[in-house]
Design an enzyme around this catalytic site. Structure first.
Site, PDB file in Angstrom:
ATOM      1  N   HIS A 143       0.833  -1.137   0.048  1.00 48.71           N
ATOM      2  CA  HIS A 143       0.000  -0.093   0.094  1.00 48.71           C
ATOM      3  C   HIS A 143       1.080   1.296  -0.011  1.00 48.71           C
ATOM      4  O   HIS A 143       1.962   1.435   0.613  1.00 48.71           O
ATOM      5  CB  HIS A 143      -0.795   0.021   1.311  1.00 48.71           C
ATOM      6  CG  HIS A 143      -1.640   1.164   1.574  1.00 48.71           C
ATOM      7  ND1 HIS A 143      -1.440   2.079   2.461  1.00 48.71           N
ATOM      8  CD2 HIS A 143      -2.620   1.605   0.643  1.00 48.71           C
ATOM      9  CE1 HIS A 143      -2.495   3.207   2.186  1.00 48.71           C
ATOM     10  NE2 HIS A 143      -3.187   2.667   1.249  1.00 48.71           N
ATOM     11  N   SER A 144       0.792   2.305  -0.743  1.00 42.81           N
ATOM     12  CA  SER A 144       1.167   3.482  -0.785  1.00 42.81           C
ATOM     13  C   SER A 144       2.905   3.385  -0.923  1.00 42.81           C
ATOM     14  O   SER A 144       3.053   3.064  -1.988  1.00 42.81           O
ATOM     15  CB  SER A 144       0.482   4.176   0.645  1.00 42.81           C
ATOM     16  OG  SER A 144       0.886   5.627   0.400  1.00 42.81           O
ATOM     17  N   TYR A 145       3.362   4.189   0.069  1.00 46.25           N
ATOM     18  CA  TYR A 145       4.879   3.890   0.195  1.00 46.25           C
ATOM     19  C   TYR A 145       5.427   2.712   0.086  1.00 46.25           C
ATOM     20  O   TYR A 145       6.327   2.399  -0.659  1.00 46.25           O
ATOM     21  CB  TYR A 145       5.430   4.631   1.242  1.00 46.25           C
ATOM     22  CG  TYR A 145       6.928   3.996   1.746  1.00 46.25           C
ATOM     23  CD1 TYR A 145       7.813   4.646   1.270  1.00 46.25           C
ATOM     24  CD2 TYR A 145       7.049   3.088   2.758  1.00 46.25           C
ATOM     25  CE1 TYR A 145       9.227   4.284   1.411  1.00 46.25           C
ATOM     26  CE2 TYR A 145       8.355   2.674   2.957  1.00 46.25           C
ATOM     27  CZ  TYR A 145       9.409   2.937   2.451  1.00 46.25           C
ATOM     28  OH  TYR A 145      10.542   2.682   2.820  1.00 46.25           O
TER      29      TYR A 145
END
Length: 225
Positions: free
Chosen positions: A75-77
């Site tokens: 997720h994300s980073y």
């Protein structure tokens, strides 16, 4: 049965995936949700922690648990980390899932991809010690200061991109998304499967059924399934 390794995004630990991991296990799959260095419940010293540290965290899990045919979900980073792991240990992976996550090229850092608003946030929230980026006010109290080095270190890819199934999930329900250009790029790339969810960035909690469906469907489509 599939094996999932779940990499959280910035400021979060493995706890963020707890509901999703529980549902995967109930469906008969193995699920490992890890907390990256510096983001544990009791954080390790953050000096020296960078993107390579976080890649090494996942590689260690794969080695210690002797995992293979892994579906790596980030997720994300965490997409920065997943991309590094896929470069270092492609033989242990079966597929990659980017949940509203960065899919970087060689030489790119989170800092390059996150956009001006998030760069300004990092500057503002890192002033207290110059080493970590404080979580924003009002977030889950389990969030931890994020090691600054992991946001600014450039990813180094050492080999041609492995031929693994790749899925990008684009959350359409938040106006501040930094993923619009990536969405346009990847949906035109036949080596990617691109899905959209009418959700804000926190897809695990705001679109739990749809997120689970993406993971289960990815596992079902694998040749070994």
């Amino acid at each position: 049965m599939a094996t999932f390794v779940l990499i959280p995004g910035g400021w979060r630990g493995g706890w963020w995936y707890a509901p999703l991991a529980a549902r995967l296990r109930q469906a008969g799959h193995a699920a490992y949700a890890l907390s990256l260095s510096g983001l544990e419940e009791t954080p390790a010293p953050t000096a020296g922690i960078n993107l390579e540290t976080h890649i090494a965290d996942v590689l260690e899990l794969l080695s210690v648990e002797d995992l293979s045919e892994v579906i790596l979900c980030a997720h994300s980073y965490g997409g920065m980390v997943a991309s590094g792991v896929a470069d270092r240990a492609p033989e242990r992976l079966a597929a990659l899932i980017y949940l509203d996550a960065f899919a970087p090229d060689d030489g790119q850092a989170w800092w390059d991809l996150a956009g001006d608003a998030y760069r300004q946030l990092v500057i503002a929230q890192a002033g207290h010690d110059g080493l970590t980026v404080l979580p924003r006010d009002g977030v889950d109290p389990r969030c931890r200061p994020h090691p600054l080095g992991s946001f600014v270190q450039r990813l180094r890819l050492t080999r041609p991109r492995p031929e693994l199934p790749r899925v990008f999930v684009y959350a359409t329900g938040w106006s501040a998304t930094p993923f619009a250009a990536q969405y346009d790029r990847l949906r035109a790339d036949p080596t990617w499967t691109v899905r959209t969810l009418a959700s804000a960035h926190d897809v695990v909690n705001q679109a739990p059924d749809e997120t689970l469906e993406v993971l289960i469907e990815t596992a079902r489509k694998l040749p070994s399934a």
